[in-house]
Motif scaffolding. Structure first.
Motif, mmCIF file in Angstrom:
data_model
loop_
_atom_site.group_PDB
_atom_site.id
_atom_site.type_symbol
_atom_site.label_atom_id
_atom_site.label_comp_id
_atom_site.label_asym_id
_atom_site.label_seq_id
_atom_site.Cartn_x
_atom_site.Cartn_y
_atom_site.Cartn_z
ATOM 1 N N ILE A 16 0.697 -1.205 -0.263
ATOM 2 C CA ILE A 16 0.002 0.083 0.181
ATOM 3 C C ILE A 16 0.932 1.091 0.152
ATOM 4 C CG2 ILE A 16 -0.180 0.219 2.435
ATOM 5 C CD1 ILE A 16 -3.111 0.929 2.195
ATOM 6 N N GLY A 46 13.893 0.572 7.299
ATOM 7 C CA GLY A 46 12.578 0.973 6.529
ATOM 8 C C GLY A 46 11.349 0.391 7.000
ATOM 9 N N TRP A 101 2.601 0.276 14.863
ATOM 10 C CA TRP A 101 2.076 -0.201 13.587
ATOM 11 C C TRP A 101 1.351 -1.297 13.659
ATOM 12 C CZ3 TRP A 101 0.919 1.425 8.771
ATOM 13 C CH2 TRP A 101 0.754 0.374 8.036
ATOM 14 N N LEU A 115 5.762 6.376 -0.803
ATOM 15 C CA LEU A 115 6.320 5.241 -0.448
ATOM 16 C C LEU A 115 5.613 4.081 -0.252
ATOM 17 C CD1 LEU A 115 7.790 6.564 3.026
ATOM 18 C CD2 LEU A 115 9.010 6.093 1.153
ATOM 19 N N MET A 116 5.845 2.912 -0.894
ATOM 20 C CA MET A 116 5.250 1.662 -0.770
ATOM 21 C C MET A 116 5.454 0.812 0.293
ATOM 22 S SD MET A 116 3.337 2.822 -3.385
ATOM 23 C CE MET A 116 2.466 1.218 -3.805
ATOM 24 N N ILE A 117 4.420 0.388 0.730
ATOM 25 C CA ILE A 117 4.732 -0.382 2.244
ATOM 26 C C ILE A 117 4.223 -1.674 2.191
ATOM 27 C CG2 ILE A 117 4.279 -0.183 4.725
ATOM 28 C CD1 ILE A 117 3.902 2.834 3.916
ATOM 29 N N ASP A 118 4.671 -2.670 2.729
ATOM 30 C CA ASP A 118 4.038 -4.130 2.903
ATOM 31 C C ASP A 118 3.075 -4.111 4.043
ATOM 32 O OD1 ASP A 118 5.150 -7.300 2.671
ATOM 33 O OD2 ASP A 118 3.849 -6.738 4.193
ATOM 34 N N LYS A 119 1.770 -4.139 3.633
ATOM 35 C CA LYS A 119 0.497 -3.808 4.490
ATOM 36 C C LYS A 119 0.874 -5.022 6.051
ATOM 37 C CE LYS A 119 -3.125 -3.688 1.201
ATOM 38 N NZ LYS A 119 -4.039 -3.870 0.646
ATOM 39 N N ARG A 120 1.179 -6.082 5.713
ATOM 40 C CA ARG A 120 1.322 -6.846 6.808
ATOM 41 C C ARG A 120 2.518 -6.485 7.956
ATOM 42 N NH1 ARG A 120 -0.831 -12.261 4.170
ATOM 43 N NH2 ARG A 120 -0.327 -10.619 2.686
ATOM 44 N N SER A 121 3.626 -6.496 7.316
ATOM 45 C CA SER A 121 4.713 -6.180 8.149
ATOM 46 C C SER A 121 5.107 -4.886 8.474
ATOM 47 C CB SER A 121 6.169 -7.051 7.510
ATOM 48 O OG SER A 121 6.437 -6.146 6.240
ATOM 49 N N GLY A 122 4.778 -4.097 7.672
ATOM 50 C CA GLY A 122 4.897 -2.590 7.615
ATOM 51 C C GLY A 122 6.258 -2.187 7.316
ATOM 52 N N GLN A 123 6.969 -2.921 6.323
ATOM 53 C CA GLN A 123 7.913 -2.813 5.868
ATOM 54 C C GLN A 123 7.856 -1.915 4.486
ATOM 55 O OE1 GLN A 123 11.156 -3.975 6.993
ATOM 56 N NE2 GLN A 123 12.254 -2.535 5.435
ATOM 57 N N VAL A 124 8.878 -0.881 4.579
ATOM 58 C CA VAL A 124 8.703 0.155 3.129
ATOM 59 C C VAL A 124 9.541 -0.648 2.159
ATOM 60 C CG1 VAL A 124 9.462 2.001 2.132
ATOM 61 C CG2 VAL A 124 8.663 2.187 4.556
ATOM 62 N N ARG A 125 9.107 -0.871 1.109
ATOM 63 C CA ARG A 125 9.684 -1.875 0.206
ATOM 64 C C ARG A 125 10.228 -0.865 -1.085
ATOM 65 N NH1 ARG A 125 10.504 -6.649 2.295
ATOM 66 N NH2 ARG A 125 8.498 -7.485 3.005
ATOM 67 N N TYR A 153 1.209 -3.625 -7.289
ATOM 68 C CA TYR A 153 2.665 -3.779 -6.897
ATOM 69 C C TYR A 153 2.425 -5.443 -6.162
ATOM 70 C CZ TYR A 153 5.381 0.619 -6.916
ATOM 71 O OH TYR A 153 5.724 1.661 -7.455
ATOM 72 N N ASN A 154 2.356 -6.325 -7.184
ATOM 73 C CA ASN A 154 2.375 -7.850 -6.641
ATOM 74 C C ASN A 154 3.964 -8.260 -6.772
ATOM 75 O OD1 ASN A 154 2.900 -8.081 -9.333
ATOM 76 N ND2 ASN A 154 0.574 -8.489 -9.754
ATOM 77 N N TRP A 178 11.391 -9.084 -2.198
ATOM 78 C CA TRP A 178 11.079 -9.622 -0.919
ATOM 79 C C TRP A 178 10.372 -10.865 -1.012
ATOM 80 C CZ3 TRP A 178 8.009 -6.122 -3.890
ATOM 81 C CH2 TRP A 178 6.649 -6.552 -4.222
#
Lengths: 121, 121
Positions: free
Chosen positions: A14, A45, A69, B38-48, B104-105, B121
């Motif tokens: 997202i 990050g 978070w 910024l594009m963020i992994d929803k579950r982990s909160g990691q910025v990709r 972003y898959n 990732w």
């Protein structure tokens, strides 16, 4: 936000633009506020906090509440995040005025995470 | 950005509001653009990905270039990020128009990270 429940292959990614401005509810369905900002660990990050904007009345500024978070869960039907917090818990929570952001160091992290009872980084 | 080099205890946390709008340079000192999102992994909160805004001229829209977060290094003196990219590499890089964000898959992630030669990732 992505509300397409027919597609199983929806993205797990997202954008920060979409997170910011998203409404936050509690389990009772109360609207607690909206996400104003994200606090990110520079090196890894990792998003540490979503900053909730809440309060403000007749020109008074709103306060900012850092929420770990991990406390946020996205609810597709509500199109918002849900957190396990009643209003009383939030009223006593660590906060700061919009223009007085504290230094997000380890001490502050311990204080915030300690209040919510979740692990600090 | 925090440019206080006298204080050793500066925060390791930065807000998404401050990352967005920050200039990105390459090692030759060329200004490549600014971070738009910024594009963020929803579950982990990691910025990709940090999404670089670049191009645009006389009313033409700018394109967006996802850069794997690990590629960015913050330079205190420049008050901007530095990435190990020459302009030619960037010109051939995965991009999309502002209003046509792809999904972003994992496939897209592989494509982007593959281009830059960093682990997906």
């Amino acid at each position: 936000m992505n509300t397409n429940t027919l597609t199983k292959s929806t993205s797990d990614i997202i954008s920060s633009d979409k997170v910011e401005g998203t409404t936050v509810y509690n389990h009772a369905g109360d609207k607690l506020g909206t996400i104003d900002d994200l606090m990110i660990d520079k090196r890894s990050g990792q998003v540490r906090y979503a900053v909730l904007e809440f309060g403000g009345f007749l020109g008074m500024g709103t306060d900012r509440y850092p929420l770990p978070w991990n406390m946020l869960e996205y609810d597709v039907e509500k199109e918002g995040y849900v957190v396990p917090l009643d209003k009383e818990k939030l009223e006593g929570a660590p906060r700061y005025p919009h223009d007085q952001m504290p230094e997000y160091n380890r001490d502050y992290g311990r204080q915030v995470n300690g209040y919510y009872g979740v692990d600090a980084w």
